[in-house]
Design a protein around this motif. Sequence first.
Motif, PDB file in Angstrom:
ATOM      1  N   PHE A 189      38.418  33.158  32.915  1.00 30.22           N
ATOM      2  CA  PHE A 189      37.774  33.804  34.066  1.00 30.22           C
ATOM      3  C   PHE A 189      37.431  35.264  33.741  1.00 30.22           C
ATOM      4  N   LEU A 190      38.402  35.992  33.187  1.00 27.24           N
ATOM      5  CA  LEU A 190      38.211  37.412  32.893  1.00 27.24           C
ATOM      6  C   LEU A 190      37.341  37.648  31.657  1.00 27.24           C
ATOM      7  N   ALA A 191      37.221  36.658  30.792  1.00 22.38           N
ATOM      8  CA  ALA A 191      36.408  36.802  29.577  1.00 22.38           C
ATOM      9  C   ALA A 191      34.916  36.658  29.848  1.00 22.38           C
ATOM     10  N   ASP A 192      34.543  36.210  31.024  1.00 22.34           N
ATOM     11  CA  ASP A 192      33.133  36.023  31.366  1.00 22.34           C
ATOM     12  C   ASP A 192      32.428  37.386  31.322  1.00 22.34           C
ATOM     13  N   PRO A 193      31.466  37.584  30.422  1.00 22.64           N
ATOM     14  CA  PRO A 193      30.832  38.903  30.275  1.00 22.64           C
ATOM     15  C   PRO A 193      29.979  39.314  31.480  1.00 22.64           C
ATOM     16  N   GLU A 194      29.564  38.361  32.291  1.00 21.69           N
ATOM     17  CA  GLU A 194      28.751  38.690  33.469  1.00 21.69           C
ATOM     18  C   GLU A 194      29.592  39.232  34.624  1.00 21.69           C
ATOM     19  N   LEU A 195      30.873  38.887  34.637  1.00 20.17           N
ATOM     20  CA  LEU A 195      31.768  39.309  35.713  1.00 20.17           C
ATOM     21  C   LEU A 195      32.003  40.813  35.640  1.00 20.17           C
ATOM     22  N   GLU A 196      31.791  41.522  36.780  1.00 18.40           N
ATOM     23  CA  GLU A 196      31.938  42.984  36.800  1.00 18.40           C
ATOM     24  C   GLU A 196      33.108  43.468  37.639  1.00 18.40           C
ATOM     25  N   ILE A 197      33.310  42.838  38.791  1.00 14.81           N
ATOM     26  CA  ILE A 197      34.307  43.298  39.760  1.00 14.81           C
ATOM     27  C   ILE A 197      35.189  42.133  40.153  1.00 14.81           C
ATOM     28  N   VAL A 198      36.509  42.361  40.138  1.00 11.43           N
ATOM     29  CA  VAL A 198      37.455  41.321  40.524  1.00 11.43           C
ATOM     30  C   VAL A 198      38.138  41.737  41.820  1.00 11.43           C
ATOM     31  N   THR A 199      38.168  40.833  42.788  1.00 10.28           N
ATOM     32  CA  THR A 199      38.868  41.102  44.030  1.00 10.28           C
ATOM     33  C   THR A 199      40.122  40.225  44.091  1.00 10.28           C
ATOM     34  N   ILE A 200      41.267  40.879  44.315  1.00  9.98           N
ATOM     35  CA  ILE A 200      42.571  40.225  44.264  1.00  9.98           C
ATOM     36  C   ILE A 200      42.981  39.784  45.667  1.00  9.98           C
ATOM     37  N   CYS A 201      43.127  38.481  45.854  1.00 10.26           N
ATOM     38  CA  CYS A 201      43.476  37.917  47.170  1.00 10.26           C
ATOM     39  C   CYS A 201      44.723  37.040  47.095  1.00 10.26           C
ATOM     40  N   THR A 202      45.648  37.405  46.245  1.00 12.43           N
ATOM     41  CA  THR A 202      46.913  36.680  46.117  1.00 12.43           C
ATOM     42  C   THR A 202      47.917  37.265  47.113  1.00 12.43           C
ATOM     43  N   PRO A 203      49.091  36.649  47.306  1.00 14.43           N
ATOM     44  CA  PRO A 203      50.113  37.261  48.164  1.00 14.43           C
ATOM     45  C   PRO A 203      50.444  38.684  47.702  1.00 14.43           C
ATOM     46  N   SER A 204      50.880  39.525  48.631  1.00 16.57           N
ATOM     47  CA  SER A 204      51.074  40.960  48.361  1.00 16.57           C
ATOM     48  C   SER A 204      51.894  41.251  47.108  1.00 16.57           C
ATOM     49  N   GLY A 205      52.991  40.532  46.925  1.00 19.23           N
ATOM     50  CA  GLY A 205      53.856  40.776  45.771  1.00 19.23           C
ATOM     51  C   GLY A 205      53.393  40.090  44.505  1.00 19.23           C
ATOM     52  N   ALA A 206      52.170  39.565  44.523  1.00 24.84           N
ATOM     53  CA  ALA A 206      51.602  38.917  43.333  1.00 24.84           C
ATOM     54  C   ALA A 206      50.270  39.557  42.960  1.00 24.84           C
ATOM     55  N   HIS A 207      50.134  40.855  43.257  1.00 26.97           N
ATOM     56  CA  HIS A 207      48.911  41.582  42.909  1.00 26.97           C
ATOM     57  C   HIS A 207      48.969  42.187  41.515  1.00 26.97           C
ATOM     58  N   LEU A 208      50.163  42.558  41.073  1.00 27.04           N
ATOM     59  CA  LEU A 208      50.311  43.314  39.819  1.00 27.04           C
ATOM     60  C   LEU A 208      49.691  42.619  38.612  1.00 27.04           C
ATOM     61  N   GLU A 209      50.113  41.406  38.331  1.00 29.80           N
ATOM     62  CA  GLU A 209      49.700  40.734  37.098  1.00 29.80           C
ATOM     63  C   GLU A 209      48.181  40.537  37.022  1.00 29.80           C
ATOM     64  N   PRO A 210      47.535  39.974  38.056  1.00 29.14           N
ATOM     65  CA  PRO A 210      46.087  39.801  37.936  1.00 29.14           C
ATOM     66  C   PRO A 210      45.321  41.124  37.940  1.00 29.14           C
ATOM     67  N   ALA A 211      45.819  42.121  38.665  1.00 23.29           N
ATOM     68  CA  ALA A 211      45.132  43.416  38.699  1.00 23.29           C
ATOM     69  C   ALA A 211      45.172  44.086  37.328  1.00 23.29           C
ATOM     70  N   VAL A 212      46.322  44.066  36.680  1.00 28.04           N
ATOM     71  CA  VAL A 212      46.466  44.666  35.345  1.00 28.04           C
ATOM     72  C   VAL A 212      45.621  43.897  34.331  1.00 28.04           C
ATOM     73  N   ALA A 213      45.648  42.571  34.423  1.00 28.23           N
ATOM     74  CA  ALA A 213      44.846  41.751  33.496  1.00 28.23           C
ATOM     75  C   ALA A 213      43.357  42.039  33.674  1.00 28.23           C
ATOM     76  N   ALA A 214      42.904  42.177  34.924  1.00 29.51           N
ATOM     77  CA  ALA A 214      41.491  42.471  35.190  1.00 29.51           C
ATOM     78  C   ALA A 214      41.113  43.838  34.625  1.00 29.51           C
ATOM     79  N   ALA A 215      41.975  44.834  34.830  1.00 29.99           N
ATOM     80  CA  ALA A 215      41.702  46.178  34.310  1.00 29.99           C
ATOM     81  C   ALA A 215      41.606  46.156  32.786  1.00 29.99           C
ATOM     82  N   LYS A 216      42.543  45.471  32.136  1.00 29.54           N
ATOM     83  CA  LYS A 216      42.538  45.394  30.667  1.00 29.54           C
ATOM     84  C   LYS A 216      41.291  44.681  30.147  1.00 29.54           C
ATOM     85  N   ALA A 217      40.730  43.798  30.986  1.00 31.49           N
ATOM     86  CA  ALA A 217      39.504  43.086  30.603  1.00 31.49           C
ATOM     87  C   ALA A 217      38.259  43.915  30.915  1.00 31.49           C
ATOM     88  N   GLY A 218      38.465  45.144  31.441  1.00 28.71           N
ATOM     89  CA  GLY A 218      37.347  46.039  31.720  1.00 28.71           C
ATOM     90  C   GLY A 218      36.623  45.764  33.031  1.00 28.71           C
TER      91      GLY A 218
END
Length: 202
Positions: free
Chosen positions: A63-92
Motif C-alpha cells: 500500500f505504502l510503496a504505491d508511487p502515486e499515493l501522496e497522503i495517508v489518512t489514519i482511521c484505526t483505533p486511537s491506540g493503534a495510530h503510531l505504527e501506520p503513521a510512522v510507516a507512512a512517514a518513512k515511506a514519504g
Amino acid sequence: TQTQQINMKFGIIGAGMIAKFHAKAIEAMEGSEVHSIFAPREEAADAFAKEVGCKGYHDLDAFLADPELEIVTICTPSGAHLEPAVAAAKAGKHVVCEKPLEVTLERCDQIIAACEEAGVTLAGVFNRRFHPAVEALKKAVTEQRFGKLTMCDAYIKWYRDQAYYDSGAWRGTWKLDGGGALMNQSIHLIDQLIYLAGDVKS
C-alpha cells in the motif's frame, strides 16, 4: 494565466465507520480522490475498495510503496495510530491522523518525530473547530470582545450508551482508547481550548 489542476491522491488506513466518513470527505473536496485503502483483513479491504471504487490492499508495505499515493489518512483505533503513521512517514507520505494523535505523550512524540525526520506534513483531525458555535466564539475572541483572557477551562458531558462501547472491542480500553484528557471525546475540548485561547501556559 492558466490555473494548475490539483489532484491529491489519498490512501485510507482502516475500513470502519470513521474510514468511511473520511472517504466521503475526501471525495467531496475539490482536487482530491480516494486512491487506495488498506485494511489488514483481505475481505474488509476488498469490500471497502469496491464500495469506494479504488485500489484495495491488505499488505501495508505494498500500500505504502504505491508511487502515486501522496497522503495517508489514519482511521484505526486511537491506540493503534503510531505504527501506520510512522510507516507512512518513512515511506514519504503526508499523514492525516484521526484524533487523538495517540494515547500517550511518548507515542505522540514518536509520530511527530517520524514526520519531522521524513519532512512530511502531519495533520490531526479536529473537526469541531468548524462547528458554527466554535467559529462564532473564535471570531469574538479574535476581536477581543471578552477583553484579555487569563484562564480558560472546559469539561465535556457527552453521553455514550453501552451500544457505543459494544460497537468496537477497543472502545473504553486503556490500551486503545486512552484515558483522562486524551480520551476519544475529551480531546476535542482540549483542542478547542488551544484553538480559542492559545498554547497552554500551565
